[in-house]
Design a protein around this motif. Structure first.
Motif, PDB file in Angstrom:
ATOM      1  N   ALA A  97      38.586 123.613  30.431  1.00  0.00           N
ATOM      2  CA  ALA A  97      39.191 123.987  31.717  1.00  0.00           C
ATOM      3  C   ALA A  97      39.462 122.746  32.567  1.00  0.00           C
ATOM      4  O   ALA A  97      38.638 121.828  32.607  1.00  0.00           O
ATOM      5  N   GLU A 126      32.868 109.918  27.974  1.00  0.00           N
ATOM      6  CA  GLU A 126      32.547 109.129  26.797  1.00  0.00           C
ATOM      7  C   GLU A 126      32.262 110.062  25.620  1.00  0.00           C
ATOM      8  O   GLU A 126      31.438 110.976  25.735  1.00  0.00           O
ATOM      9  N   SER A 131      38.833 115.469  26.567  1.00  0.00           N
ATOM     10  CA  SER A 131      39.294 114.489  27.560  1.00  0.00           C
ATOM     11  C   SER A 131      39.715 113.180  26.886  1.00  0.00           C
ATOM     12  O   SER A 131      40.707 112.553  27.282  1.00  0.00           O
TER      13      SER A 131
HETATM   14  C1  LIG Z   1      36.129 125.607  35.724  1.00  0.00           C
HETATM   15  C2  LIG Z   1      36.156 124.161  35.291  1.00  0.00           C
HETATM   16  C3  LIG Z   1      37.077 123.281  35.835  1.00  0.00           C
HETATM   17  C4  LIG Z   1      37.096 121.941  35.431  1.00  0.00           C
HETATM   18  N1  LIG Z   1      38.009 121.085  36.008  1.00  0.00           N
HETATM   19  C5  LIG Z   1      38.025 119.785  35.610  1.00  0.00           C
HETATM   20  C6  LIG Z   1      38.975 118.863  36.180  1.00  0.00           C
HETATM   21  O1  LIG Z   1      39.797 119.211  37.033  1.00  0.00           O
HETATM   22  N2  LIG Z   1      38.946 117.581  35.726  1.00  0.00           N
HETATM   23  C7  LIG Z   1      38.050 117.145  34.768  1.00  0.00           C
HETATM   24  O2  LIG Z   1      38.086 115.958  34.388  1.00  0.00           O
HETATM   25  N3  LIG Z   1      37.155 118.000  34.229  1.00  0.00           N
HETATM   26  C8  LIG Z   1      37.135 119.298  34.608  1.00  0.00           C
HETATM   27  N4  LIG Z   1      36.242 120.166  34.030  1.00  0.00           N
HETATM   28  C9  LIG Z   1      35.384 119.678  32.909  1.00  0.00           C
HETATM   29  C10 LIG Z   1      36.184 119.834  31.598  1.00  0.00           C
HETATM   30  O3  LIG Z   1      36.428 121.205  31.342  1.00  0.00           O
HETATM   31  C11 LIG Z   1      35.454 119.282  30.375  1.00  0.00           C
HETATM   32  O4  LIG Z   1      34.158 119.827  30.349  1.00  0.00           O
HETATM   33  C12 LIG Z   1      35.368 117.770  30.357  1.00  0.00           C
HETATM   34  O5  LIG Z   1      36.673 117.208  30.338  1.00  0.00           O
HETATM   35  C13 LIG Z   1      34.604 117.279  29.086  1.00  0.00           C
HETATM   36  O6  LIG Z   1      35.197 117.860  27.969  1.00  0.00           O
HETATM   37  P1  LIG Z   1      35.291 117.046  26.591  1.00  0.00           P
HETATM   38  O7  LIG Z   1      35.772 117.992  25.534  1.00  0.00           O
HETATM   39  O8  LIG Z   1      36.049 115.788  26.766  1.00  0.00           O
HETATM   40  O9  LIG Z   1      33.803 116.645  26.346  1.00  0.00           O
HETATM   41  P2  LIG Z   1      32.668 117.368  25.365  1.00  0.00           P
HETATM   42  O10 LIG Z   1      33.111 117.093  23.970  1.00  0.00           O
HETATM   43  O11 LIG Z   1      32.577 118.757  25.800  1.00  0.00           O
HETATM   44  O12 LIG Z   1      31.466 116.508  25.758  1.00  0.00           O
HETATM   45  C14 LIG Z   1      30.989 116.458  27.108  1.00  0.00           C
HETATM   46  C15 LIG Z   1      29.936 115.366  27.224  1.00  0.00           C
HETATM   47  O13 LIG Z   1      28.811 115.717  26.456  1.00  0.00           O
HETATM   48  C16 LIG Z   1      28.526 114.696  25.513  1.00  0.00           C
HETATM   49  N5  LIG Z   1      28.130 115.358  24.277  1.00  0.00           N
HETATM   50  C17 LIG Z   1      28.894 116.140  23.503  1.00  0.00           C
HETATM   51  N6  LIG Z   1      28.175 116.591  22.458  1.00  0.00           N
HETATM   52  C18 LIG Z   1      26.931 116.050  22.581  1.00  0.00           C
HETATM   53  C19 LIG Z   1      25.724 116.121  21.843  1.00  0.00           C
HETATM   54  N7  LIG Z   1      25.632 116.836  20.721  1.00  0.00           N
HETATM   55  N8  LIG Z   1      24.641 115.429  22.295  1.00  0.00           N
HETATM   56  C20 LIG Z   1      24.710 114.703  23.407  1.00  0.00           C
HETATM   57  N9  LIG Z   1      25.813 114.591  24.150  1.00  0.00           N
HETATM   58  C21 LIG Z   1      26.901 115.257  23.752  1.00  0.00           C
HETATM   59  C22 LIG Z   1      29.798 113.917  25.348  1.00  0.00           C
HETATM   60  O14 LIG Z   1      29.548 112.574  25.005  1.00  0.00           O
HETATM   61  C23 LIG Z   1      30.430 114.009  26.703  1.00  0.00           C
HETATM   62  O15 LIG Z   1      29.969 112.987  27.536  1.00  0.00           O
HETATM   63  C24 LIG Z   1      36.196 121.488  34.450  1.00  0.00           C
HETATM   64  C25 LIG Z   1      35.258 122.383  33.892  1.00  0.00           C
HETATM   65  C26 LIG Z   1      35.237 123.695  34.317  1.00  0.00           C
HETATM   66  C27 LIG Z   1      34.230 124.632  33.698  1.00  0.00           C
END
Ligand SMILES: Cc1cc2nc3c(=O)[nH]c(=O)nc-3n(C[C@H](O)[C@H](O)[C@H](O)COP(=O)(O)OP(=O)(O)OC[C@H]3O[C@@H](n4cnc5c(N)ncnc54)[C@H](O)[C@@H]3O)c2cc1C
Length: 350
Positions: A97, A126, A131
């Protein structure tokens, strides 16, 4: 009708979210054969621009491929909701999201919604799957999204909002500021915390003057700060200001200034306080407390404290959200806010 109900002290639940989602779908269902943005299927957009905001975040401007205008549900969402879209990572088939930023504030045209482009402030986490993928995409790449997903609807009688924002949590705060700017006599206080000044260059709190001159655009203290922050960091900040600001202000700070200007016409007040971890400035419970007890307290209407993610930020201020029966719910009020006398203020975790 209020959308927040306290069923016993400390426990808050939200009404309306699923109902609103249903309504959003009815408005938003694409006419057959036409690929229009909707909450159920992913619609392709083109990455028209990626504008760096800091070393880890950028504003992504996404443009509908066929130049489709926004459906009613999006126009409705801008008027009264906090909402998001889901963006897909196609190789892994996962989605996350993100919260659209309001269209550029137009002081002269408060009622007009021109939101055809979707603008997202995205931080590169990271090792974050989605993202990191998005930040690596070149301009003109295809990005698929679905929505709107309404997280909450502002009550009609909303009077005052305190918004505790951390990092990209400023995006929903800007949605609310934009929505309140359409109504008269509303008051909003945004308390925005960032780890680094690079996220909010030139942001000056409404309530007090900054003490760290280089981080606020003055030349005094340059040498002191050169030693403290290092040449590379200062050069990076200078580049971000040069690239994206004509007034020594970051893009989001400029937009907040514009929202403040725009809100003067309709809203009684929008004020913004900036807090930066690396400057040892943090939101304190006292900053919230003094805003709970302003003169306007006698006026009728809903008063809300909104707290968006990340999870740790929500937990610190308002306690954990919970998963119950496959749905995320508000959970008990906890954290710092639970210790405070909130009077008739309601808390909602975004
Ligand atoms: C309603 C809502 C609105 C949002 N709006 C925004 C917005 O406007 N802008 C924004 O930037 N974000 C927003 N977010 C957050 C966004 O949805 C994501 O959660 C964010 O971008 C991270 O997603 P990702 O897939 O890149 O990271 P993920 O892959 O989900 O990982 C997240 C973090 O956890 C760590 N991680 C992953 N797996 C593990 C593991 N097994 N052990 C330890 N650490 C781990 C990763 O290194 C990372 O730092 C919003 C979230 C919500 C729920």
């Amino acid at each position: 009708m209020s959308w927040l109900v306290r069923i016993r002290p400390g426990l808050i639940i939200a009404f309306g979210t699923s109902a609103v989602r249903g309504a959003a779908y009815r408005h938003f269902k694409p006419p057959s054969g036409e690929e229009s943005p909707n909450p159920h299927t992913f619609t392709p957009y083109t990455l028209a621009e990626k504008q760096p905001i800091s070393s880890t975040s950028a504003i992504f401007t996404l443009r509908h491929r066929d130049g489709a205008t926004d459906p009613e549900a999006v126009k409705e969402a801008w008027i009264r909701s906090v909402w998001n879209v889901q963006v897909k990572q196609p190789q892994l088939q996962i989605a996350r999201a993100y919260t659209p930023l309001p269209p550029k504030a137009d002081v002269n045209n408060v009622d007009e919604v021109k939101a055809e482009d979707v603008m997202l402030l995205i931080r590169e986490e990271e090792s974050g799957e989605v993202s990191t993928y998005l930040h690596r995409l070149p301009e003109n790449a295809t990005i698929k999204l679905r929505g709107p997903n309404v997280e909450c609807e502002l009550p009609h009688d909303i009077k005052e909002v305190i918004f505790l924002a951390g990092g990209t949590g400023i995006a929903p705060a800007m949605q609310v500021a934009q929505a309140l700017g359409r109504r008269t006599g509303r008051m909003m206080h945004i308390l925005w915390a960032n780890r680094r000044r690079e996220e909010c260059i030139g942001g000056i709190s409404d309530e007090h003057q900054p003490t760290n001159p280089i981080l606020h655009g003055s030349n005094a203290g340059w040498l002191t700060n050169l030693f403290r922050f290092g040449r590379a960091q200062l050069a990076a900040q200078a580049t971000l200001v040069d690239n994206h600001s004509s007034q020594g202000k970051g893009v989001i700070v400029q937009e907040l200034d514009a929202l403040k200007e725009r809100s003067k016409a309709a809203t009684r007040e929008l004020n913004v306080q900036y807090y930066v971890d690396e400057e040892k400035s943090f939101i304190q419970s006292g900053d919230v407390a003094k805003r709970l007890h302003l003169d306007s307290q006698d006026e009728k209407g809903s008063r809300l404290i909104l707290v968006p993610g990340p999870d740790g930020f929500i937990e610190h201020w308002a306690g954990k959200k919970l998963w119950v029966g496959g749905r995320e719910v508000q959970g008990e009020l906890g954290g710092v806010l639970e210790q405070m006398d909130l009077k008739d203020w309601k808390v909602f975790k975004l």
